[in-house]
Design a protein around this motif. Structure first.
Motif, PDB file in Angstrom:
ATOM      1  N   THR A 119      16.065  33.503  44.188  1.00 43.89           N
ATOM      2  CA  THR A 119      16.975  32.457  44.656  1.00 43.89           C
ATOM      3  C   THR A 119      18.261  32.441  43.846  1.00 43.89           C
ATOM      4  O   THR A 119      19.369  32.380  44.402  1.00 43.89           O
ATOM      5  N   GLU A 120      18.143  32.507  42.533  1.00 44.01           N
ATOM      6  CA  GLU A 120      19.329  32.437  41.679  1.00 44.01           C
ATOM      7  C   GLU A 120      20.200  33.689  41.836  1.00 44.01           C
ATOM      8  O   GLU A 120      21.427  33.598  41.871  1.00 44.01           O
ATOM      9  N   ASN A 121      19.566  34.849  41.934  1.00 48.42           N
ATOM     10  CA  ASN A 121      20.339  36.077  42.136  1.00 48.42           C
ATOM     11  C   ASN A 121      21.084  36.050  43.466  1.00 48.42           C
ATOM     12  O   ASN A 121      22.241  36.484  43.553  1.00 48.42           O
ATOM     13  N   LEU A 122      20.439  35.555  44.499  1.00 53.09           N
ATOM     14  CA  LEU A 122      21.095  35.475  45.803  1.00 53.09           C
ATOM     15  C   LEU A 122      22.232  34.466  45.784  1.00 53.09           C
ATOM     16  O   LEU A 122      23.290  34.689  46.386  1.00 53.09           O
ATOM     17  N   ARG A 123      22.027  33.367  45.092  1.00 56.20           N
ATOM     18  CA  ARG A 123      23.090  32.370  44.978  1.00 56.20           C
ATOM     19  C   ARG A 123      24.311  32.982  44.288  1.00 56.20           C
ATOM     20  O   ARG A 123      25.453  32.781  44.727  1.00 56.20           O
ATOM     21  N   TRP A 124      24.060  33.751  43.220  1.00 51.97           N
ATOM     22  CA  TRP A 124      25.155  34.415  42.508  1.00 51.97           C
ATOM     23  C   TRP A 124      25.850  35.430  43.407  1.00 51.97           C
ATOM     24  O   TRP A 124      27.086  35.487  43.457  1.00 51.97           O
ATOM     25  N   ALA A 126      25.989  35.656  46.708  1.00 51.34           N
ATOM     26  CA  ALA A 126      26.725  35.035  47.807  1.00 51.34           C
ATOM     27  C   ALA A 126      28.063  34.493  47.329  1.00 51.34           C
ATOM     28  O   ALA A 126      29.073  34.569  48.044  1.00 51.34           O
ATOM     29  N   VAL A 158      13.772  30.262  50.678  1.00 46.51           N
ATOM     30  CA  VAL A 158      14.837  30.810  49.831  1.00 46.51           C
ATOM     31  C   VAL A 158      16.197  30.616  50.492  1.00 46.51           C
ATOM     32  O   VAL A 158      17.167  30.213  49.840  1.00 46.51           O
ATOM     33  N   LEU A 159      16.296  30.896  51.783  1.00 48.79           N
ATOM     34  CA  LEU A 159      17.566  30.718  52.485  1.00 48.79           C
ATOM     35  C   LEU A 159      18.030  29.259  52.415  1.00 48.79           C
ATOM     36  O   LEU A 159      19.220  28.986  52.211  1.00 48.79           O
ATOM     37  N   VAL A 162      19.278  28.526  48.777  1.00 46.50           N
ATOM     38  CA  VAL A 162      20.582  29.112  48.472  1.00 46.50           C
ATOM     39  C   VAL A 162      21.671  28.422  49.283  1.00 46.50           C
ATOM     40  O   VAL A 162      22.752  28.115  48.776  1.00 46.50           O
ATOM     41  N   ALA A 164      23.821  29.342  51.507  1.00 47.07           N
ATOM     42  CA  ALA A 164      25.135  29.985  51.521  1.00 47.07           C
ATOM     43  C   ALA A 164      25.465  30.424  52.936  1.00 47.07           C
ATOM     44  O   ALA A 164      24.611  31.007  53.630  1.00 47.07           O
ATOM     45  N   LEU A 167      24.722  34.223  53.785  1.00 42.56           N
ATOM     46  CA  LEU A 167      23.382  34.767  53.570  1.00 42.56           C
ATOM     47  C   LEU A 167      22.493  34.393  54.745  1.00 42.56           C
ATOM     48  O   LEU A 167      22.406  33.220  55.117  1.00 42.56           O
TER      49      LEU A 167
END
Length: 249
Positions: A119-124, A126, A158-159, A162, A164, A167
């Motif tokens: 989750t954190e990696n995807l947030r970063w 995006a 997860v979507l 995040v 975003a 994404l």
């Protein structure tokens, strides 16, 4: 019918990669995807796209995976620095190739810490590339043992976390059948999140015709619901690629 694109990492295996672009165009495709373009010169690949008037739909992250590297590490605790470093490398390829989507692979991991890392990696990511569409794809553990993102409920969670706008879900009907046994049901629950679709037959992962997945019904449903994205032919041809394209027409 939906808009179909050719996955050149799977189709036309009888040809060198750079020759597959012309073959795809001659077979009737207006778009392609290449899972791992990192072993090629990006500009050479871009030239093939331009010369053959092809849209580049998708590539995978991270590089390299085609030569036996890990199948992603976005969900692997402790590899956050590597995730960020290689994401920037992928963006340099994307700057030249201009893919509609970059699929971020989760890798082998499990548990709450892995989900938090993902989750954190995807947030970063995006936020790092706000103008680039990113996707995540549930992949069955029969084909990729231990793969973190192996169910749709986790993907949805997860979507949502995040949240975003760049994404989205990548919906592979072959994997959906492997995971749930119910492609229509999986699409009904999660298709509204999908920015990209991939197809292959089951069993065998050959042409999307016959077998256990009712593709005519699935394609009709995509049309009826106004799905506007691409549908990628990501399968292993049972014989020469051109001989098996009857489903496309």
């Amino acid at each position: 019918m939906p808009k179909f694109c050719a996955n050149l990492s799977w189709l036309f295996p009888e040809l060198p990669l750079m020759d597959r672009f012309k073959a795809a165009k001659e077979a009737g495709f207006d778009a392609v995807e290449v899972l791992f373009p990192y072993d090629c010169a990006a500009q050479e690949m871009r030239d093939q796209l331009v010369w053959n008037s092809l849209t580049f739909v998708l590539m995978n992250y991270p590089p390299p995976n085609a030569t036996g590297g890990p199948q992603g590490f976005a969900a692997v605790p402790g590899l956050e620095d590597r995730f960020r470093r290689d994401f920037d490398r992928a963006l340099r390829f994307a700057h030249v190739l201009k893919p509609r989507h970059i699929h971020i692979m989760a890798g082998v991991a499990d548990g709450p810490e892995a989900e938090a890392t993902f989750t954190e990696n995807l947030r970063w990511a995006a936020a790092r590339a706000p103008g680039q569409s990113l996707t995540i794809e549930p992949i069955n553990r029969h084909d990729k043992p231990g793969y973190f993102l192996h169910d749709y409920d986790t993907a949805a969670r997860v979507l949502d976390a995040v949240a975003a706008p760049n994404l989205a879900l990548q919906f592979d009907a072959y994997h959906a059948h492997r995971i749930t046994g119910d492609v229509p049901g999986a699409w009904a629950a999660h298709g509204h999140r999908a920015a990209h679709v991939q197809v292959a037959g089951f069993p065998g992962r050959h042409e999307p015709q016959g077998g256990e997945i009712d593709y005519p019904a699935f394609f009709a449903r995509l049309d009826a619901e106004g799905y506007a994205g691409w549908v990628s032919a990501e399968y292993a041809p049972a014989a020469a690629t051109a001989e098996g394209l009857g489903w496309l027409r």
